[in-house]
Design a protein around this motif. Sequence first.
Motif, PDB file in Angstrom:
ATOM      1  N   PHE A 196      18.636 -14.598 -24.730  1.00 36.99           N
ATOM      2  CA  PHE A 196      19.207 -15.650 -23.873  1.00 36.99           C
ATOM      3  C   PHE A 196      18.233 -16.787 -23.549  1.00 36.99           C
ATOM      4  CE2 PHE A 196      21.543 -11.762 -23.027  1.00 36.99           C
ATOM      5  CZ  PHE A 196      22.854 -12.174 -22.977  1.00 36.99           C
ATOM      6  N   GLY A 197      16.991 -16.677 -23.975  1.00 38.56           N
ATOM      7  CA  GLY A 197      16.018 -17.735 -23.704  1.00 38.56           C
ATOM      8  C   GLY A 197      15.329 -17.593 -22.354  1.00 38.56           C
ATOM      9  N   LYS A 198      16.136 -17.622 -21.277  1.00 34.15           N
ATOM     10  CA  LYS A 198      15.570 -17.504 -19.923  1.00 34.15           C
ATOM     11  C   LYS A 198      16.378 -16.463 -19.170  1.00 34.15           C
ATOM     12  CE  LYS A 198      16.592 -21.962 -19.444  1.00 34.15           C
ATOM     13  NZ  LYS A 198      16.849 -23.281 -18.833  1.00 34.15           N
ATOM     14  N   VAL A 199      15.742 -15.407 -18.714  1.00 33.70           N
ATOM     15  CA  VAL A 199      16.475 -14.348 -17.999  1.00 33.70           C
ATOM     16  C   VAL A 199      15.682 -13.892 -16.781  1.00 33.70           C
ATOM     17  CG1 VAL A 199      17.647 -13.448 -20.056  1.00 33.70           C
ATOM     18  CG2 VAL A 199      15.416 -12.527 -19.425  1.00 33.70           C
ATOM     19  N   TYR A 200      16.366 -13.197 -15.884  1.00 32.32           N
ATOM     20  CA  TYR A 200      15.647 -12.511 -14.814  1.00 32.32           C
ATOM     21  C   TYR A 200      16.409 -11.257 -14.423  1.00 32.32           C
ATOM     22  CZ  TYR A 200      18.928 -14.276 -11.205  1.00 32.32           C
ATOM     23  OH  TYR A 200      20.033 -14.546 -10.453  1.00 32.32           O
ATOM     24  N   CYS A 201      15.656 -10.250 -13.978  1.00 28.59           N
ATOM     25  CA  CYS A 201      16.288  -9.085 -13.370  1.00 28.59           C
ATOM     26  C   CYS A 201      15.812  -9.017 -11.929  1.00 28.59           C
ATOM     27  CB  CYS A 201      15.972  -7.795 -14.128  1.00 28.59           C
ATOM     28  SG  CYS A 201      14.250  -7.300 -14.141  1.00 28.59           S
ATOM     29  N   PHE A 202      16.616  -8.404 -11.108  1.00 28.43           N
ATOM     30  CA  PHE A 202      16.304  -8.366  -9.681  1.00 28.43           C
ATOM     31  C   PHE A 202      16.901  -7.080  -9.127  1.00 28.43           C
ATOM     32  CE2 PHE A 202      16.725 -10.957  -5.461  1.00 28.43           C
ATOM     33  CZ  PHE A 202      15.645 -10.285  -4.947  1.00 28.43           C
ATOM     34  N   GLY A 203      16.032  -6.126  -8.820  1.00 26.23           N
ATOM     35  CA  GLY A 203      16.574  -4.866  -8.346  1.00 26.23           C
ATOM     36  C   GLY A 203      15.482  -3.950  -7.834  1.00 26.23           C
ATOM     37  N   PRO A 204      15.860  -2.742  -7.444  1.00 22.53           N
ATOM     38  CA  PRO A 204      14.872  -1.810  -6.919  1.00 22.53           C
ATOM     39  C   PRO A 204      13.961  -1.265  -8.011  1.00 22.53           C
ATOM     40  CG  PRO A 204      17.031  -0.771  -7.012  1.00 22.53           C
ATOM     41  CD  PRO A 204      17.231  -2.214  -7.420  1.00 22.53           C
ATOM     42  N   THR A 205      12.747  -0.986  -7.624  1.00 19.16           N
ATOM     43  CA  THR A 205      11.691  -0.505  -8.512  1.00 19.16           C
ATOM     44  C   THR A 205      11.038   0.676  -7.795  1.00 19.16           C
ATOM     45  OG1 THR A 205      11.361  -2.794  -9.147  1.00 19.16           O
ATOM     46  CG2 THR A 205       9.606  -1.278  -9.692  1.00 19.16           C
ATOM     47  N   PHE A 206      10.600   1.664  -8.570  1.00 22.94           N
ATOM     48  CA  PHE A 206      10.116   2.903  -7.942  1.00 22.94           C
ATOM     49  C   PHE A 206       8.703   3.222  -8.392  1.00 22.94           C
ATOM     50  CE2 PHE A 206      14.626   2.731  -8.542  1.00 22.94           C
ATOM     51  CZ  PHE A 206      15.128   3.088  -7.301  1.00 22.94           C
ATOM     52  N   ARG A 207       7.851   3.491  -7.437  1.00 16.62           N
ATOM     53  CA  ARG A 207       6.479   3.893  -7.782  1.00 16.62           C
ATOM     54  C   ARG A 207       6.028   4.962  -6.801  1.00 16.62           C
ATOM     55  NH1 ARG A 207       3.505  -1.754  -9.679  1.00 16.62           N
ATOM     56  NH2 ARG A 207       5.256  -2.413 -10.999  1.00 16.62           N
ATOM     57  N   ALA A 208       5.560   6.048  -7.357  1.00 18.43           N
ATOM     58  CA  ALA A 208       5.095   7.160  -6.508  1.00 18.43           C
ATOM     59  C   ALA A 208       3.713   6.820  -5.960  1.00 18.43           C
ATOM     60  CB  ALA A 208       5.070   8.453  -7.322  1.00 18.43           C
ATOM     61  N   GLU A 209       3.678   5.885  -5.027  1.00 20.10           N
ATOM     62  CA  GLU A 209       2.411   5.427  -4.447  1.00 20.10           C
ATOM     63  C   GLU A 209       1.908   6.488  -3.478  1.00 20.10           C
ATOM     64  OE1 GLU A 209       1.120   2.711  -5.529  1.00 20.10           O
ATOM     65  OE2 GLU A 209       2.697   1.230  -5.981  1.00 20.10           O
ATOM     66  N   LYS A 210       0.792   7.069  -3.802  1.00 21.62           N
ATOM     67  CA  LYS A 210       0.282   8.119  -2.916  1.00 21.62           C
ATOM     68  C   LYS A 210      -0.650   7.547  -1.859  1.00 21.62           C
ATOM     69  CE  LYS A 210       1.047  11.509  -6.462  1.00 21.62           C
ATOM     70  NZ  LYS A 210       1.038  10.662  -7.694  1.00 21.62           N
ATOM     71  N   SER A 211      -1.011   6.283  -2.030  1.00 24.23           N
ATOM     72  CA  SER A 211      -1.878   5.676  -1.018  1.00 24.23           C
ATOM     73  C   SER A 211      -1.027   5.187   0.138  1.00 24.23           C
ATOM     74  CB  SER A 211      -2.634   4.498  -1.631  1.00 24.23           C
ATOM     75  OG  SER A 211      -1.714   3.572  -2.166  1.00 24.23           O
ATOM     76  N   LYS A 212      -1.567   5.337   1.328  1.00 32.21           N
ATOM     77  CA  LYS A 212      -0.829   4.882   2.505  1.00 32.21           C
ATOM     78  C   LYS A 212      -1.346   3.506   2.906  1.00 32.21           C
ATOM     79  CE  LYS A 212      -0.458   7.656   5.997  1.00 32.21           C
ATOM     80  NZ  LYS A 212      -0.918   8.673   6.949  1.00 32.21           N
ATOM     81  N   THR A 213      -0.871   2.468   2.240  1.00 35.27           N
ATOM     82  CA  THR A 213      -1.301   1.133   2.638  1.00 35.27           C
ATOM     83  C   THR A 213      -0.111   0.422   3.258  1.00 35.27           C
ATOM     84  OG1 THR A 213      -0.664  -0.293   0.798  1.00 35.27           O
ATOM     85  CG2 THR A 213      -2.582   1.131   0.450  1.00 35.27           C
ATOM     86  N   ARG A 214      -0.381  -0.691   3.895  1.00 36.35           N
ATOM     87  CA  ARG A 214       0.707  -1.450   4.514  1.00 36.35           C
ATOM     88  C   ARG A 214       1.421  -2.335   3.502  1.00 36.35           C
ATOM     89  NH1 ARG A 214      -1.310  -6.479   5.461  1.00 36.35           N
ATOM     90  NH2 ARG A 214      -3.561  -6.672   5.271  1.00 36.35           N
ATOM     91  N   ARG A 215       0.960  -2.306   2.233  1.00 36.46           N
ATOM     92  CA  ARG A 215       1.550  -3.154   1.203  1.00 36.46           C
ATOM     93  C   ARG A 215       2.344  -2.380   0.163  1.00 36.46           C
ATOM     94  NH1 ARG A 215      -4.066  -6.271  -0.310  1.00 36.46           N
ATOM     95  NH2 ARG A 215      -4.266  -7.333   1.687  1.00 36.46           N
ATOM     96  N   HIS A 216       2.377  -1.074   0.283  1.00 30.14           N
ATOM     97  CA  HIS A 216       3.004  -0.271  -0.763  1.00 30.14           C
ATOM     98  C   HIS A 216       4.168   0.559  -0.230  1.00 30.14           C
ATOM     99  CE1 HIS A 216      -0.898  -1.091  -2.729  1.00 30.14           C
ATOM    100  NE2 HIS A 216      -0.168  -1.058  -3.834  1.00 30.14           N
ATOM    101  N   LEU A 217       5.323   0.391  -0.857  1.00 28.94           N
ATOM    102  CA  LEU A 217       6.482   1.246  -0.627  1.00 28.94           C
ATOM    103  C   LEU A 217       6.694   2.050  -1.895  1.00 28.94           C
ATOM    104  CD1 LEU A 217       8.815  -1.543   0.813  1.00 28.94           C
ATOM    105  CD2 LEU A 217       7.676   0.232   2.156  1.00 28.94           C
ATOM    106  N   THR A 218       7.433   3.135  -1.823  1.00 20.72           N
ATOM    107  CA  THR A 218       7.730   3.876  -3.053  1.00 20.72           C
ATOM    108  C   THR A 218       8.998   3.323  -3.712  1.00 20.72           C
ATOM    109  OG1 THR A 218       8.903   5.517  -1.736  1.00 20.72           O
ATOM    110  CG2 THR A 218       6.620   6.014  -2.318  1.00 20.72           C
ATOM    111  N   GLU A 219       9.797   2.629  -2.930  1.00 21.03           N
ATOM    112  CA  GLU A 219      10.979   1.939  -3.470  1.00 21.03           C
ATOM    113  C   GLU A 219      10.919   0.518  -2.957  1.00 21.03           C
ATOM    114  OE1 GLU A 219      14.723   3.981  -2.784  1.00 21.03           O
ATOM    115  OE2 GLU A 219      15.778   2.072  -2.719  1.00 21.03           O
ATOM    116  N   PHE A 220      10.781  -0.438  -3.858  1.00 19.74           N
ATOM    117  CA  PHE A 220      10.717  -1.841  -3.437  1.00 19.74           C
ATOM    118  C   PHE A 220      11.506  -2.682  -4.431  1.00 19.74           C
ATOM    119  CE2 PHE A 220       7.686  -3.599  -6.562  1.00 19.74           C
ATOM    120  CZ  PHE A 220       7.114  -2.449  -7.066  1.00 19.74           C
ATOM    121  N   TRP A 221      11.769  -3.903  -4.050  1.00 17.86           N
ATOM    122  CA  TRP A 221      12.559  -4.786  -4.917  1.00 17.86           C
ATOM    123  C   TRP A 221      11.654  -5.776  -5.619  1.00 17.86           C
ATOM    124  CZ3 TRP A 221      18.152  -5.844  -5.165  1.00 17.86           C
ATOM    125  CH2 TRP A 221      18.889  -4.739  -4.706  1.00 17.86           C
ATOM    126  N   MET A 222      11.944  -5.941  -6.901  1.00 20.11           N
ATOM    127  CA  MET A 222      11.119  -6.863  -7.674  1.00 20.11           C
ATOM    128  C   MET A 222      12.045  -7.801  -8.443  1.00 20.11           C
ATOM    129  SD  MET A 222       7.705  -6.077  -9.794  1.00 20.11           S
ATOM    130  CE  MET A 222       8.227  -4.846 -10.953  1.00 20.11           C
TER     131      MET A 222
END
Length: 430
Positions: A196-222
């Motif tokens: 399509f030339g130019k596309v984007y996706c926008f949805g939930p993303t999952f990462r098993a972040e074991k660090s407890k930081t204020r910037r990391h969720l295990t489910e976030f939107w990208m």
Amino acid sequence: MKQTYIEDIASHDGEAVEIRGWLYNARSSGKLRFLLVRDGTGLIQAVAFKKDLPEEMFNLIDQLTQECSIIVRGSIHADQRAPGGYEMSLQYIEKVGGAVDYPITPKEHGVNFLIDHRHLWLRSSKQHAALRIRHEVVSAIRDFFNQRGFINLDAPIFTPAACEGTTTLFEVDYFNDKAYLTQSGQLYMEAGAMAFGKVYCFGPTFRAEKSKTRRHLTEFWMVEPEVAYMDLDGLMELSEDFISYIIERALENRKEELKTLERDTSKLENIKPPFPRITYDEAHKLLIEKNFNFRYGDDLGAPEESAISESFDKPVMIHRWPAEAKAFYMKRDEDRPELALGMDMIAPEDVGEIIGGSQREDDYDIILQRIKEHGLPLEAFDWYLDLRRYGSVPHSGFGLGLERTIGWICGTPHIRETIPFPRMMYRIRP
Ligand code: ATP
Ligand code: MG
């Protein structure tokens, strides 16, 4: 009587209206009662005079508790002193549902208590404001790409293979086979860009972040745009236009919410292109000057990101990274093949990285070699290699973390308040 929403109240000055909502707060003074009513779109003060109401209605007011649901009617008039600038002279009140011992009171609560009650905490003014800003940012993101002719092409959430770092993968049982929750839609967007030339996706993303930081969720939107025939410079331009547009929309359409959050917006008003661009080498030099013991070749951690962003009053884009610090799919710099054409955008005010992107390797033989070097399963990438077999072109894309962007706009230090129901290592309820 037809329902009026508080956000539309200005167009009903002098009229009698009905508002359906909940009791936010109440106080009394002699024969006067002041009710703060919320309906999800705003707050309005309703004032009741004993003489204006049937006795049983006036008596009902004294039995109402915080968050019980009510329908009120009365005439609207402008009043500078009232929250929101308008006030209702109460002529009718009806209780719809009770609320005994609402757990969140105007007193201070600990944050764990509040997240345990997230389903109710959403009604509190600051949480409410942050999530209305989230709504604005989501619309702005879609508008930006739609106006530029991008096609929204969402990526799957079940994926067959570990594509990026294997340490943060969530594995699920997929009919007696293994599957993983997506960590990024990028590889699929590369297929989309070729179609399509130019596309984007926008949805939930999952990462098993074991660090407890204020910037990391295990489910976030990208949100992940990918563009055919775009190089790294084009990508940096797209990124700064994109971020500037999102900020502008929030400043324009969510003034009240930003005020509720007590956000100093002067710092956001300054966010306009061009953004500073520095190479990784320059970032490294800057850190050494600031007395960091930072090894050339390492990825930036939170302290390094903070130190770099302090030197700029706008987001800064760091480009051309030592390839060892970056993913297999990044194209190398022609003049210095040890560098990957990657770019990270670090937001000011100690927010950290909000965008990670790159120009992608488009040569079949090279990307095949990289997949092997990284020890990735070849069979899982066969379809991805097809994109280099059939009409390969230079192309680039990035991923923006929605919650970090909202956290920055709202000035909320922890991103758990920027998503309706946060998911973290120790938090999956409510
Ligand atoms: P970090 O180094 O901060 O963990 P990353 O390098 O893993 O970030 P990318 O893989 O480049 O991040 O992801 C793109 C964007 O997604 C990031 O710039 C960030 O805004 C967002 N992001 C990444 N991980 C998380 C997370 N666990 N929670 C919220 N947002 C995230
Ligand atoms: Mg990470």
